[in-house]
Design a protein around this motif. Structure first.
Motif, PDB file in Angstrom:
ATOM      1  N   VAL A 103       0.806  -1.220   0.000  1.00  0.00           N
ATOM      2  CA  VAL A 103       0.000   0.000   0.000  1.00  0.00           C
ATOM      3  C   VAL A 103       0.840   1.270   0.000  1.00  0.00           C
ATOM      4  O   VAL A 103       1.814   1.395   0.736  1.00  0.00           O
ATOM      5  CB  VAL A 103      -1.009  -0.001   1.188  1.00  0.00           C
ATOM      6  CG1 VAL A 103      -0.320  -0.123   2.525  1.00  0.00           C
ATOM      7  CG2 VAL A 103      -1.903   1.225   1.167  1.00  0.00           C
ATOM      8  N   ARG A 104       0.447   2.192  -0.866  1.00  0.00           N
ATOM      9  CA  ARG A 104       0.999   3.555  -0.859  1.00  0.00           C
ATOM     10  C   ARG A 104      -0.162   4.513  -0.624  1.00  0.00           C
ATOM     11  O   ARG A 104      -1.202   4.422  -1.278  1.00  0.00           O
ATOM     12  CB  ARG A 104       1.683   3.887  -2.176  1.00  0.00           C
ATOM     13  CG  ARG A 104       1.955   5.381  -2.285  1.00  0.00           C
ATOM     14  CD  ARG A 104       2.927   5.716  -3.351  1.00  0.00           C
ATOM     15  NE  ARG A 104       4.258   5.253  -3.047  1.00  0.00           N
ATOM     16  CZ  ARG A 104       5.350   5.655  -3.691  1.00  0.00           C
ATOM     17  NH1 ARG A 104       5.249   6.517  -4.672  1.00  0.00           N
ATOM     18  NH2 ARG A 104       6.524   5.184  -3.371  1.00  0.00           N
ATOM     19  N   HIS A 105       0.031   5.430   0.314  1.00  0.00           N
ATOM     20  CA  HIS A 105      -1.065   6.338   0.674  1.00  0.00           C
ATOM     21  C   HIS A 105      -0.474   7.690   1.065  1.00  0.00           C
ATOM     22  O   HIS A 105       0.611   7.754   1.630  1.00  0.00           O
ATOM     23  CB  HIS A 105      -1.847   5.729   1.847  1.00  0.00           C
ATOM     24  CG  HIS A 105      -3.261   6.212   1.942  1.00  0.00           C
ATOM     25  ND1 HIS A 105      -3.580   7.502   2.318  1.00  0.00           N
ATOM     26  CD2 HIS A 105      -4.436   5.589   1.685  1.00  0.00           C
ATOM     27  CE1 HIS A 105      -4.899   7.630   2.297  1.00  0.00           C
ATOM     28  NE2 HIS A 105      -5.450   6.491   1.909  1.00  0.00           N
ATOM     29  N   SER A 172      10.288  14.101   3.580  1.00  0.00           N
ATOM     30  CA  SER A 172      10.816  12.880   2.966  1.00  0.00           C
ATOM     31  C   SER A 172      10.677  11.624   3.829  1.00  0.00           C
ATOM     32  O   SER A 172      11.373  11.449   4.820  1.00  0.00           O
ATOM     33  CB  SER A 172      12.291  13.069   2.616  1.00  0.00           C
ATOM     34  OG  SER A 172      12.800  11.882   2.079  1.00  0.00           O
ATOM     35  N   ARG A 173       9.812  10.722   3.378  1.00  0.00           N
ATOM     36  CA  ARG A 173       9.715   9.406   4.031  1.00  0.00           C
ATOM     37  C   ARG A 173      10.972   8.578   3.744  1.00  0.00           C
ATOM     38  O   ARG A 173      11.341   7.708   4.520  1.00  0.00           O
ATOM     39  CB  ARG A 173       8.464   8.679   3.550  1.00  0.00           C
ATOM     40  CG  ARG A 173       8.322   8.623   2.039  1.00  0.00           C
ATOM     41  CD  ARG A 173       6.900   8.306   1.648  1.00  0.00           C
ATOM     42  NE  ARG A 173       6.697   8.276   0.210  1.00  0.00           N
ATOM     43  CZ  ARG A 173       5.517   8.464  -0.364  1.00  0.00           C
ATOM     44  NH1 ARG A 173       4.456   8.722   0.366  1.00  0.00           N
ATOM     45  NH2 ARG A 173       5.394   8.399  -1.665  1.00  0.00           N
ATOM     46  N   VAL A 174      11.627   8.879   2.622  1.00  0.00           N
ATOM     47  CA  VAL A 174      12.870   8.174   2.279  1.00  0.00           C
ATOM     48  C   VAL A 174      13.951   8.501   3.320  1.00  0.00           C
ATOM     49  O   VAL A 174      14.661   7.608   3.797  1.00  0.00           O
ATOM     50  CB  VAL A 174      13.341   8.573   0.864  1.00  0.00           C
ATOM     51  CG1 VAL A 174      14.702   7.970   0.555  1.00  0.00           C
ATOM     52  CG2 VAL A 174      12.312   8.152  -0.180  1.00  0.00           C
ATOM     53  N   LEU A 230      17.803  14.167  -1.987  1.00  0.00           N
ATOM     54  CA  LEU A 230      16.352  13.981  -1.872  1.00  0.00           C
ATOM     55  C   LEU A 230      15.635  14.892  -2.852  1.00  0.00           C
ATOM     56  O   LEU A 230      16.092  16.002  -3.131  1.00  0.00           O
ATOM     57  CB  LEU A 230      15.881  14.334  -0.464  1.00  0.00           C
ATOM     58  CG  LEU A 230      16.490  13.527   0.681  1.00  0.00           C
ATOM     59  CD1 LEU A 230      16.065  14.137   2.017  1.00  0.00           C
ATOM     60  CD2 LEU A 230      16.037  12.065   0.597  1.00  0.00           C
ATOM     61  N   ARG A 231      14.498  14.430  -3.322  1.00  0.00           N
ATOM     62  CA  ARG A 231      13.670  15.275  -4.201  1.00  0.00           C
ATOM     63  C   ARG A 231      13.049  16.407  -3.378  1.00  0.00           C
ATOM     64  O   ARG A 231      12.592  16.188  -2.256  1.00  0.00           O
ATOM     65  CB  ARG A 231      12.563  14.431  -4.825  1.00  0.00           C
ATOM     66  CG  ARG A 231      11.665  15.190  -5.779  1.00  0.00           C
ATOM     67  CD  ARG A 231      10.731  14.253  -6.502  1.00  0.00           C
ATOM     68  NE  ARG A 231       9.789  13.604  -5.608  1.00  0.00           N
ATOM     69  CZ  ARG A 231       8.596  14.073  -5.285  1.00  0.00           C
ATOM     70  NH1 ARG A 231       8.174  15.213  -5.801  1.00  0.00           N
ATOM     71  NH2 ARG A 231       7.803  13.429  -4.457  1.00  0.00           N
ATOM     72  N   VAL A 232      13.023  17.591  -3.952  1.00  0.00           N
ATOM     73  CA  VAL A 232      12.257  18.692  -3.348  1.00  0.00           C
ATOM     74  C   VAL A 232      10.780  18.392  -3.635  1.00  0.00           C
ATOM     75  O   VAL A 232      10.365  18.344  -4.789  1.00  0.00           O
ATOM     76  CB  VAL A 232      12.676  20.054  -3.956  1.00  0.00           C
ATOM     77  CG1 VAL A 232      11.777  21.162  -3.447  1.00  0.00           C
ATOM     78  CG2 VAL A 232      14.137  20.349  -3.639  1.00  0.00           C
ATOM     79  N   PRO A 271      16.579   8.651  -4.801  1.00  0.00           N
ATOM     80  CA  PRO A 271      15.523   7.634  -4.880  1.00  0.00           C
ATOM     81  C   PRO A 271      14.627   7.781  -6.114  1.00  0.00           C
ATOM     82  O   PRO A 271      13.885   6.846  -6.444  1.00  0.00           O
ATOM     83  CB  PRO A 271      14.699   7.898  -3.609  1.00  0.00           C
ATOM     84  CG  PRO A 271      14.915   9.348  -3.311  1.00  0.00           C
ATOM     85  CD  PRO A 271      16.313   9.651  -3.763  1.00  0.00           C
ATOM     86  N   GLY A 272      14.697   8.942  -6.774  1.00  0.00           N
ATOM     87  CA  GLY A 272      13.802   9.211  -7.883  1.00  0.00           C
ATOM     88  C   GLY A 272      12.392   9.483  -7.357  1.00  0.00           C
ATOM     89  O   GLY A 272      12.050   9.008  -6.280  1.00  0.00           O
ATOM     90  N   PRO A 273      11.584  10.238  -8.081  1.00  0.00           N
ATOM     91  CA  PRO A 273      11.932  10.907  -9.322  1.00  0.00           C
ATOM     92  C   PRO A 273      12.792  12.151  -9.062  1.00  0.00           C
ATOM     93  O   PRO A 273      12.612  12.814  -8.063  1.00  0.00           O
ATOM     94  CB  PRO A 273      10.558  11.311  -9.885  1.00  0.00           C
ATOM     95  CG  PRO A 273       9.652  11.433  -8.683  1.00  0.00           C
ATOM     96  CD  PRO A 273      10.159  10.455  -7.687  1.00  0.00           C
TER      97      PRO A 273
HETATM   98  N1  ASP Z   1       9.839   7.902  -4.740  1.00  0.00           N
HETATM   99  C1  ASP Z   1      10.108   8.287  -3.373  1.00  0.00           C
HETATM  100  C2  ASP Z   1       8.842   8.282  -2.551  1.00  0.00           C
HETATM  101  O1  ASP Z   1       7.823   7.850  -3.002  1.00  0.00           O
HETATM  102  C3  ASP Z   1      10.846   9.563  -3.283  1.00  0.00           C
HETATM  103  C4  ASP Z   1      10.155  10.770  -3.813  1.00  0.00           C
HETATM  104  O2  ASP Z   1       9.004  10.708  -4.233  1.00  0.00           O
HETATM  105  O3  ASP Z   1      10.789  11.810  -3.795  1.00  0.00           O
HETATM  106  O4  ASP Z   1       8.875   8.701  -1.402  1.00  0.00           O
END
Ligand code: ASP
Length: 320
Positions: A103-105, A172-174, A230-232, A271-273
């Motif tokens: 699951v992604r939420h 950032s969850r990453v 990390l993505r902004v 981690p992308g994107p």
């Molecule tokens: N793809 C990773 C995430 O879903 C990182 C990001 O979106 O920046 O958390």
């Protein structure tokens, strides 16, 4: 281990076990026929309420390579857009006999709710919840680091390795999942972020912090083994957190000039994107130091390992 909700639930032995099994899975992926019969007859549902490219495709590939039946559910185009609740969706999946739900939420804690509310019998795997956690991303990052930096990888931890995680830590969850897992595996982490993107309560995280990327790249916190950009996350920003994109890149972006000051052999991760030109330049993203494409490939092996260990009941521990 019944569910994978957070990296905080993993002991060092469990984390290393996942990385070791991922190594075996990766070896099977070099064969001409990549499919294993391991999860034949099992059903894995990908329940994605938030957009995803890499994670969804990667979980789908992982489940299919293990011969599971895969059902892809995305909120767009489903009854969720008619207002169906998470509970009713979960009850539908239960009725269909899902063995695992990935699951992604956008709401932090949604996978935890699914795992513990009794709406579903199967195993829950968190594929990213709000700004909370993304455990399989942290596992694939740890796998990539171990593979690149530790010569005899099997059974090894990441003791003595130093990783800088740079950028929008707040959203950032990453970053959250990586700080916990890297610490469990014995690595040192320094977070580099503008003061406005530093989460509250950071003092309790097992890492050090800095506002100065140049200082960290130059070895101010010790020699780095990897820099994880990390993505902004503009979609989660409801305020102005920095003056301009240009100013952000100037202070917190990874360009060739900064990258070339890193110790020899230090890795560049993301981690992308990616927002190319904002947190990372094309020169840095596409350089030989970059593991960005490798991280995606490793994601399949790591997710195969996670699904295998959870669904075959072979993970250590009971109810992590
Ligand atoms: N793809 C990773 C995430 O879903 C990182 C990001 O979106 O920046 O958390």
């Amino acid at each position: 281990m019944r569910h994978l909700l957070s990296t905080a639930d993993l002991s060092q032995a469990e984390a290393i076990q996942i990385l070791d099994v991922a190594d075996q899975m990766a070896a099977t992926q070099k064969r001409e026929i990549k499919k294993l019969p391991t999860l034949r007859g099992r059903t894995v549902v990908n329940l994605f309420y938030e957009d995803s490219t890499r994670t969804r495709i990667s979980f789908e590939a992982a489940a299919k390579r293990l011969s599971a039946d895969v059902i892809n559910f995305s909120a767009k185009g489903s009854s969720v857009s008619k207002g169906e609740s998470l509970k009713d969706t979960a009850l539908t999946l239960k009725a269909m006999g899902a063995d695992a739900v990935v699951v992604r939420h956008s709401v932090s804690g949604a996978p935890h709710r699914l795992a513990h509310a009794g709406w579903i019998d199967g195993t829950i795997v968190n594929a990213g919840d709000g700004t909370h956690e993304h455990p399989t991303q942290a596992l694939l990052d740890a796998y990539t680091l171990r593979q690149r930096l530790v010569p005899d990888a099997i059974g090894a931890d990441l003791k003595g390795k130093r990783v800088a995680i740079v950028g929008d830590v707040l959203h950032s969850r990453v970053a959250r999942s990586n700080v916990t897992l890297l610490n469990t595996l014995g690595a040192e982490v320094v977070l580099v972020t503008p003061p406005t993107l530093l989460p509250v309560g950071i003092d309790h995280w097992p890492c050090t912090t800095s506002y100065d990327l140049d200082d960290v790249v130059n070895g101010g916190h010790g020699d780095l083994d990897a820099v994880m950009m990390l993505r902004v996350q503009r979609e989660r920003m409801h305020d102005a957190f920095f003056p301009s994109a240009r100013e952000y890149s100037r202070r917190y972006g990874l360009d060739a000039r900064r990258m070339n000051r890193l110790p020899e052999g230090a890795l560049v991760m993301h981690p992308g994107p990616m927002n190319r030109g904002l947190e990372i330049t094309a020169e840095a993203a596409d350089s030989p130091r970059s593991t960005i494409v490798e991280q995606v490939a490793n994601g399949v092996a790591v997710r195969m390992a996670v699904l295998y260990l959870l669904l075959s009941g072979q993970a250590e521990g009971k109810d992590a």
